[in-house]
Design a protein around this motif. Structure first.
Motif, PDB file in Angstrom:
ATOM      1  N   ARG A 146       0.841  -1.191   0.000  1.00 44.85           N
ATOM      2  CA  ARG A 146       0.000   0.000   0.000  1.00 44.85           C
ATOM      3  C   ARG A 146       0.885   1.253   0.000  1.00 44.85           C
ATOM      4  NH1 ARG A 146      -5.389  -1.449   2.899  1.00 44.85           N
ATOM      5  NH2 ARG A 146      -5.688   0.773   2.655  1.00 44.85           N
ATOM      6  N   THR A 147       0.278   2.396  -0.329  1.00 42.17           N
ATOM      7  CA  THR A 147       1.038   3.635  -0.233  1.00 42.17           C
ATOM      8  C   THR A 147       1.515   3.813   1.204  1.00 42.17           C
ATOM      9  OG1 THR A 147      -1.000   4.915   0.117  1.00 42.17           O
ATOM     10  CG2 THR A 147      -0.167   4.768  -2.133  1.00 42.17           C
ATOM     11  N   GLY A 148       2.759   4.221   1.342  1.00 40.41           N
ATOM     12  CA  GLY A 148       3.360   4.328   2.663  1.00 40.41           C
ATOM     13  C   GLY A 148       4.231   3.138   3.019  1.00 40.41           C
ATOM     14  N   ALA A 149       4.160   2.065   2.223  1.00 35.69           N
ATOM     15  CA  ALA A 149       5.004   0.897   2.481  1.00 35.69           C
ATOM     16  C   ALA A 149       6.449   1.216   2.144  1.00 35.69           C
ATOM     17  CB  ALA A 149       4.534  -0.295   1.654  1.00 35.69           C
ATOM     18  N   VAL A 150       7.351   0.672   2.945  1.00 33.01           N
ATOM     19  CA  VAL A 150       8.779   0.775   2.657  1.00 33.01           C
ATOM     20  C   VAL A 150       9.259  -0.612   2.247  1.00 33.01           C
ATOM     21  CG1 VAL A 150      11.066   1.379   3.536  1.00 33.01           C
ATOM     22  CG2 VAL A 150       9.052   2.638   4.331  1.00 33.01           C
ATOM     23  N   MET A 151       9.711  -0.735   0.996  1.00 32.56           N
ATOM     24  CA  MET A 151      10.139  -2.020   0.471  1.00 32.56           C
ATOM     25  C   MET A 151      11.461  -2.450   1.119  1.00 32.56           C
ATOM     26  SD  MET A 151       7.618  -2.567  -1.513  1.00 32.56           S
ATOM     27  CE  MET A 151       8.145  -4.049  -2.383  1.00 32.56           C
ATOM     28  N   PRO A 152      11.770  -3.748   1.076  1.00 33.64           N
ATOM     29  CA  PRO A 152      13.028  -4.219   1.659  1.00 33.64           C
ATOM     30  C   PRO A 152      14.272  -3.511   1.130  1.00 33.64           C
ATOM     31  CG  PRO A 152      11.588  -6.081   1.214  1.00 33.64           C
ATOM     32  CD  PRO A 152      10.920  -4.867   0.625  1.00 33.64           C
ATOM     33  N   ASP A 153      14.228  -3.011  -0.105  1.00 33.83           N
ATOM     34  CA  ASP A 153      15.386  -2.300  -0.651  1.00 33.83           C
ATOM     35  C   ASP A 153      15.398  -0.814  -0.284  1.00 33.83           C
ATOM     36  OD1 ASP A 153      13.414  -1.201  -2.246  1.00 33.83           O
ATOM     37  OD2 ASP A 153      14.266  -1.871  -4.152  1.00 33.83           O
ATOM     38  N   GLY A 154      14.406  -0.388   0.513  1.00 37.55           N
ATOM     39  CA  GLY A 154      14.339   0.999   0.952  1.00 37.55           C
ATOM     40  C   GLY A 154      13.438   1.888   0.117  1.00 37.55           C
ATOM     41  N   ILE A 156      10.215   3.659  -1.196  1.00 39.01           N
ATOM     42  CA  ILE A 156       8.940   4.004  -0.578  1.00 39.01           C
ATOM     43  C   ILE A 156       7.854   4.006  -1.649  1.00 39.01           C
ATOM     44  CG2 ILE A 156       7.666   5.804   0.649  1.00 39.01           C
ATOM     45  CD1 ILE A 156      10.387   6.743   1.754  1.00 39.01           C
ATOM     46  N   ILE A 157       6.701   3.436  -1.307  1.00 37.11           N
ATOM     47  CA  ILE A 157       5.580   3.412  -2.249  1.00 37.11           C
ATOM     48  C   ILE A 157       4.734   4.664  -2.028  1.00 37.11           C
ATOM     49  CG2 ILE A 157       3.569   2.131  -3.072  1.00 37.11           C
ATOM     50  CD1 ILE A 157       6.305   0.749  -3.533  1.00 37.11           C
ATOM     51  N   TRP A 158       4.742   5.541  -3.042  1.00 36.00           N
ATOM     52  CA  TRP A 158       3.951   6.774  -3.012  1.00 36.00           C
ATOM     53  C   TRP A 158       2.814   6.670  -4.026  1.00 36.00           C
ATOM     54  CZ3 TRP A 158       5.076  10.197   0.706  1.00 36.00           C
ATOM     55  CH2 TRP A 158       6.362  10.223   1.225  1.00 36.00           C
ATOM     56  N   PRO A 159       1.748   7.443  -3.858  1.00 36.40           N
ATOM     57  CA  PRO A 159       0.760   7.546  -4.937  1.00 36.40           C
ATOM     58  C   PRO A 159       1.459   8.095  -6.177  1.00 36.40           C
ATOM     59  CG  PRO A 159      -0.049   8.583  -2.928  1.00 36.40           C
ATOM     60  CD  PRO A 159       1.403   8.292  -2.702  1.00 36.40           C
ATOM     61  N   GLY A 160       1.059   7.626  -7.341  1.00 37.16           N
ATOM     62  CA  GLY A 160       1.725   8.098  -8.554  1.00 37.16           C
ATOM     63  C   GLY A 160       0.874   7.924  -9.784  1.00 37.16           C
ATOM     64  N   LEU A 162       1.221   6.357 -13.982  1.00 43.47           N
ATOM     65  CA  LEU A 162       1.943   5.699 -15.058  1.00 43.47           C
ATOM     66  C   LEU A 162       1.129   5.882 -16.326  1.00 43.47           C
ATOM     67  CD1 LEU A 162       2.969   2.398 -13.223  1.00 43.47           C
ATOM     68  CD2 LEU A 162       4.517   4.191 -13.995  1.00 43.47           C
ATOM     69  N   LYS A 163       1.778   6.436 -17.346  1.00 46.92           N
ATOM     70  CA  LYS A 163       1.069   6.740 -18.607  1.00 46.92           C
ATOM     71  C   LYS A 163      -0.159   7.609 -18.345  1.00 46.92           C
ATOM     72  CE  LYS A 163       3.343   4.484 -21.897  1.00 46.92           C
ATOM     73  NZ  LYS A 163       3.823   5.109 -23.135  1.00 46.92           N
ATOM     74  N   GLY A 164      -0.052   8.496 -17.342  1.00 44.90           N
ATOM     75  CA  GLY A 164      -1.158   9.387 -17.026  1.00 44.90           C
ATOM     76  C   GLY A 164      -2.284   8.752 -16.244  1.00 44.90           C
ATOM     77  N   VAL A 165      -2.094   7.501 -15.814  1.00 43.43           N
ATOM     78  CA  VAL A 165      -3.137   6.784 -15.069  1.00 43.43           C
ATOM     79  C   VAL A 165      -2.739   6.724 -13.593  1.00 43.43           C
ATOM     80  CG1 VAL A 165      -4.404   4.616 -14.836  1.00 43.43           C
ATOM     81  CG2 VAL A 165      -3.691   5.416 -17.102  1.00 43.43           C
ATOM     82  N   GLU A 166      -3.657   7.111 -12.723  1.00 41.65           N
ATOM     83  CA  GLU A 166      -3.390   7.117 -11.284  1.00 41.65           C
ATOM     84  C   GLU A 166      -3.165   5.706 -10.760  1.00 41.65           C
ATOM     85  OE1 GLU A 166      -5.907   8.186  -7.251  1.00 41.65           O
ATOM     86  OE2 GLU A 166      -6.235   9.402  -9.049  1.00 41.65           O
ATOM     87  N   SER A 167      -2.184   5.565  -9.888  1.00 41.34           N
ATOM     88  CA  SER A 167      -1.877   4.264  -9.301  1.00 41.34           C
ATOM     89  C   SER A 167      -1.590   4.444  -7.815  1.00 41.34           C
ATOM     90  CB  SER A 167      -0.657   3.644  -9.995  1.00 41.34           C
ATOM     91  OG  SER A 167      -0.407   2.339  -9.501  1.00 41.34           O
ATOM     92  N   ASN A 168      -2.254   3.637  -6.987  1.00 35.52           N
ATOM     93  CA  ASN A 168      -2.135   3.767  -5.540  1.00 35.52           C
ATOM     94  C   ASN A 168      -1.697   2.448  -4.915  1.00 35.52           C
ATOM     95  OD1 ASN A 168      -3.136   6.575  -4.915  1.00 35.52           O
ATOM     96  ND2 ASN A 168      -4.824   5.806  -6.140  1.00 35.52           N
ATOM     97  N   GLY A 169      -0.392   2.202  -4.959  1.00 32.73           N
ATOM     98  CA  GLY A 169       0.147   0.966  -4.414  1.00 32.73           C
ATOM     99  C   GLY A 169       0.909   0.194  -5.470  1.00 32.73           C
ATOM    100  N   MET A 170       1.386  -0.984  -5.087  1.00 33.04           N
ATOM    101  CA  MET A 170       2.131  -1.830  -6.013  1.00 33.04           C
ATOM    102  C   MET A 170       1.792  -3.292  -5.763  1.00 33.04           C
ATOM    103  SD  MET A 170       6.247  -1.972  -6.766  1.00 33.04           S
ATOM    104  CE  MET A 170       6.754  -2.817  -5.276  1.00 33.04           C
ATOM    105  N   ILE A 171       1.569  -4.028  -6.830  1.00 33.80           N
ATOM    106  CA  ILE A 171       1.409  -5.480  -6.742  1.00 33.80           C
ATOM    107  C   ILE A 171       2.800  -6.077  -6.894  1.00 33.80           C
ATOM    108  CG2 ILE A 171       0.362  -7.519  -7.789  1.00 33.80           C
ATOM    109  CD1 ILE A 171      -1.970  -5.698  -8.651  1.00 33.80           C
ATOM    110  N   CYS A 172       3.210  -6.892  -5.925  1.00 36.14           N
ATOM    111  CA  CYS A 172       4.615  -7.226  -5.748  1.00 36.14           C
ATOM    112  C   CYS A 172       5.022  -8.573  -6.321  1.00 36.14           C
ATOM    113  CB  CYS A 172       4.955  -7.239  -4.256  1.00 36.14           C
ATOM    114  SG  CYS A 172       4.583  -5.700  -3.411  1.00 36.14           S
ATOM    115  N   SER A 173       6.260  -8.625  -6.771  1.00 36.56           N
ATOM    116  CA  SER A 173       6.904  -9.893  -7.101  1.00 36.56           C
ATOM    117  C   SER A 173       7.590 -10.404  -5.845  1.00 36.56           C
ATOM    118  CB  SER A 173       7.932  -9.703  -8.215  1.00 36.56           C
ATOM    119  OG  SER A 173       9.036  -8.940  -7.745  1.00 36.56           O
TER     120      SER A 173
END
Length: 201
Positions: A146-154, A156-160, A162-173
């Protein structure tokens, strides 16, 4: 949203609290004692707080990302108020890595690899997340940062966007979560994984 990190090795006992992602060149600082308020040059909005000599004020600090308990937040708010700054910190104990369910997945217009997902993360809460993994599909159980998460590599997941499309979070590998990567793309969980449950990284 606030991201808290303690840096003793590189910055010598500094607690950094970030409210918003912004380039350093677009910010100004104001200091009173050991408290530094970081603000946007454009509108004066608070983007962060730094506390110098942090171990003089707070106990149990460890290098890297931190979750502050209520006692620490109350102490910091007292210091900020004494410094004359009108900023108030809040406690947030919600898990930042959770099991999600991809309710829809559609190609992003103008992209040859991005997909726009609607991903349920808890009790009907849906996040719009743009994902570039080739194996993403509707109906999957996945790990969501979720936004606010700090990944193991440091990172930070911010709202952002991509290609002008709003994205709130990251689906992880698995690799992004610091786990062994068995195949390409995101980590797909078993069908019986519980949506909304915290995922330990």
């Amino acid at each position: 949203m606030q991201i808290t990190t303690y840096n003793n090795n590189g910055l010598n006992d500094v607690l950094m609290i970030q409210f918003k992602k912004m380039e350093a060149t677009k910010q100004v600082t104001e200091r009173n004692g050991d408290i530094v308020l970081i603000k946007s040059k454009a509108d004066g909005e608070a983007t962060g707080i730094n506390l110098f000599k942090a171990s003089d004020y707070l106990e149990g600090l460890t290098e890297g990302p931190l979750e502050l308990d209520k006692k620490a937040v109350d102490k910091l708010n007292s210091l900020i108020e004494e410094a004359g700054f009108s900023v108030k910190l809040e406690t947030d104990y919600s898990p930042k890595f959770v099991i999600g369910y991809v309710t829809s997945c559609e190609p992003v217009e103008g992209s040859d690899h991005l997909n726009l997902t609607q991903t349920e993360v808890d009790n009907g809460e849906i996040l719009q997340i743009v994902c570039g993994a080739a194996n993403i599909a509707q109906g999957q159980k996945v790990v969501v940062a979720r936004t606010g998460a700090v990944m193991p590599d440091g990172m930070i997941i911010w709202p952002g966007e991509l290609k002008g499309v709003e994205s709130n979070g990251m689906i992880c590998s698995a690799r992004e979560l610091g786990l062994p990567q068995e195949g390409k793309g995101i980590m797909v969980l078993p069908d019986d994984a519980e949506v909304g449950k915290a995922f330990s990284v």
